[in-house]
Design a protein around this motif. Structure first.
Motif, mmCIF file in Angstrom:
data_model
loop_
_atom_site.group_PDB
_atom_site.id
_atom_site.type_symbol
_atom_site.label_atom_id
_atom_site.label_comp_id
_atom_site.label_asym_id
_atom_site.label_seq_id
_atom_site.Cartn_x
_atom_site.Cartn_y
_atom_site.Cartn_z
ATOM 1 N N THR A 13 3.856 67.707 9.764
ATOM 2 C CA THR A 13 4.198 68.799 8.858
ATOM 3 C C THR A 13 5.480 68.391 8.138
ATOM 4 O O THR A 13 6.016 67.309 8.380
ATOM 5 C CB THR A 13 4.436 70.127 9.607
ATOM 6 N N GLU A 14 5.985 69.249 7.265
ATOM 7 C CA GLU A 14 7.225 68.930 6.556
ATOM 8 C C GLU A 14 8.433 68.925 7.482
ATOM 9 O O GLU A 14 9.465 68.367 7.147
ATOM 10 C CB GLU A 14 7.457 69.941 5.426
ATOM 11 N N GLU A 15 8.293 69.565 8.639
ATOM 12 C CA GLU A 15 9.440 69.698 9.535
ATOM 13 C C GLU A 15 9.285 68.985 10.871
ATOM 14 O O GLU A 15 10.263 68.832 11.605
ATOM 15 C CB GLU A 15 9.724 71.179 9.802
ATOM 16 N N SER A 16 8.072 68.553 11.199
ATOM 17 C CA SER A 16 7.873 67.941 12.507
ATOM 18 C C SER A 16 6.674 66.999 12.521
ATOM 19 O O SER A 16 5.840 67.011 11.615
ATOM 20 C CB SER A 16 7.685 69.024 13.572
ATOM 21 N N VAL A 17 6.644 66.191 13.562
ATOM 22 C CA VAL A 17 5.519 65.292 13.778
ATOM 23 C C VAL A 17 5.201 65.295 15.271
ATOM 24 O O VAL A 17 6.098 65.400 16.107
ATOM 25 C CB VAL A 17 5.861 63.854 13.295
ATOM 26 N N VAL A 18 3.930 65.228 15.591
ATOM 27 C CA VAL A 18 3.506 65.134 16.985
ATOM 28 C C VAL A 18 3.051 63.697 17.231
ATOM 29 O O VAL A 18 2.172 63.179 16.534
ATOM 30 C CB VAL A 18 2.351 66.101 17.301
ATOM 31 N N ILE A 19 3.668 63.060 18.210
ATOM 32 C CA ILE A 19 3.337 61.681 18.534
ATOM 33 C C ILE A 19 2.669 61.623 19.906
ATOM 34 O O ILE A 19 3.221 62.096 20.899
ATOM 35 C CB ILE A 19 4.591 60.788 18.528
ATOM 36 N N ASP A 20 1.496 61.050 19.924
ATOM 37 C CA ASP A 20 0.710 60.889 21.152
ATOM 38 C C ASP A 20 1.065 59.545 21.767
ATOM 39 O O ASP A 20 0.782 58.487 21.193
ATOM 40 C CB ASP A 20 -0.779 60.952 20.804
ATOM 41 N N THR A 21 1.693 59.584 22.945
ATOM 42 C CA THR A 21 2.084 58.338 23.605
ATOM 43 C C THR A 21 1.039 57.869 24.616
ATOM 44 O O THR A 21 1.242 56.890 25.319
ATOM 45 C CB THR A 21 3.426 58.510 24.342
ATOM 46 N N GLY A 22 -0.063 58.586 24.674
ATOM 47 C CA GLY A 22 -1.126 58.202 25.602
ATOM 48 C C GLY A 22 -1.306 59.223 26.695
ATOM 49 O O GLY A 22 -2.425 59.638 27.006
ATOM 50 N N SER A 23 -0.212 59.661 27.280
ATOM 51 C CA SER A 23 -0.280 60.664 28.339
ATOM 52 C C SER A 23 0.401 61.969 27.939
ATOM 53 O O SER A 23 0.199 62.999 28.572
ATOM 54 C CB SER A 23 0.367 60.133 29.617
ATOM 55 N N MET A 24 1.220 61.910 26.877
ATOM 56 C CA MET A 24 1.932 63.096 26.428
ATOM 57 C C MET A 24 1.997 63.134 24.910
ATOM 58 O O MET A 24 1.946 62.096 24.244
ATOM 59 C CB MET A 24 3.370 63.130 26.988
ATOM 60 N N GLY A 25 2.120 64.344 24.368
ATOM 61 C CA GLY A 25 2.318 64.513 22.931
ATOM 62 C C GLY A 25 3.696 65.096 22.694
ATOM 63 O O GLY A 25 4.003 66.193 23.180
ATOM 64 N N TYR A 26 4.539 64.372 21.972
ATOM 65 C CA TYR A 26 5.911 64.820 21.718
ATOM 66 C C TYR A 26 6.010 65.466 20.343
ATOM 67 O O TYR A 26 5.632 64.857 19.339
ATOM 68 C CB TYR A 26 6.879 63.643 21.792
ATOM 69 N N ASN A 27 6.539 66.682 20.313
ATOM 70 C CA ASN A 27 6.780 67.385 19.054
ATOM 71 C C ASN A 27 8.212 67.076 18.632
ATOM 72 O O ASN A 27 9.168 67.511 19.275
ATOM 73 C CB ASN A 27 6.580 68.892 19.253
ATOM 74 N N ILE A 28 8.355 66.334 17.553
ATOM 75 C CA ILE A 28 9.667 65.846 17.136
ATOM 76 C C ILE A 28 10.022 66.407 15.768
ATOM 77 O O ILE A 28 9.218 66.321 14.826
ATOM 78 C CB ILE A 28 9.670 64.303 17.077
#
Length: 202
Positions: A13-28
């Motif tokens: 999104t314009e304010e965040s990105v979700v990164i899938d590391t394989g076992s977890m998804g980080y909302n940054i």
């Protein structure tokens, strides 16, 4: 706490990105500028992170380069600029743009960030002007590397040409750019390099 996160982009999104590391998804949380520079969904990315810990929340803020993260950390030391404010400023200007704004005292450029007024922008300049120098910018680093390379090569002609251009009133950045664009014969002296550079600048 977390130096960087590398994984597959799941959502942007314009304010965040979700990164899938394989076992977890980080909302940054990210700046608008970073959002525009990210690769597409399904692509791998590495973000250097700052962890903000508050009583009611823990947030990760992500940046594509260590340099941008370093500037962000400087920004949030300024009174009135919190994690969101720092991100807002880096949404409208790059790390180097901010450095140039601080060095030149350009509060109006900093105040273009949402929620940042002229007074706050002035505080940014006041608080950071002694912490930032031209050497910190990409151009400053390039000039230092260029000078070091000339010393190692034992060829001072290019360095002399850069100095001559600055003596004529050109900025070190413009002088360096002009010299780098010129095809220089191996046996060229400073005078020839200067002539070639001047032709390239007009």
């Amino acid at each position: 706490m977390i130096a960087f996160i590398r994984g597959i982009i799941d959502e942007i999104t314009e304010e965040s990105v979700v990164i899938d590391t394989g076992s977890m998804g980080y909302n940054i949380r990210i700046s608008g500028k970073t959002a525009g520079e990210l690769p597409g969904i399904g692509e791998e990315v590495r973000l250097y992170t700052y962890t903000s810990v508050r009583e009611d929340a823990i947030w990760l803020y992500g940046f594509l380069t260590r340099d941008e993260l370093a500037v962000y950390k400087q920004l949030i030391t300024v009174g009135g600029i919190g994690p969101k404010g720092g991100l807002a400023i880096l949404s409208v200007m790059s790390a180097d743009d901010l450095r140039f704004a601080v060095l030149s005292g350009d509060a109006k450029a900093i105040a273009k960030a949402p929620g940042v007024g002229i007074k706050t922008a002035g505080r940014v300049i006041l608080d950071l002007k002694d912490k930032i120098s031209m050497r910190d910018t990409a151009i400053g680093r390039e000039e230092a590397a260029y000078a070091e390379g000339m010393e190692q090569d034992g060829n001072s002609a290019r360095s002399e040409a850069v100095e001559a251009l600055t003596a004529l009133g050109y900025s070190p950045a413009d002088a360096l750019k002009a010299i780098r664009k010129v095809e220089i014969p191996e046996d060229a002296d400073a005078e020839l390099i200067l002539k070639l550079a001047l032709k390239n600048m007009f």
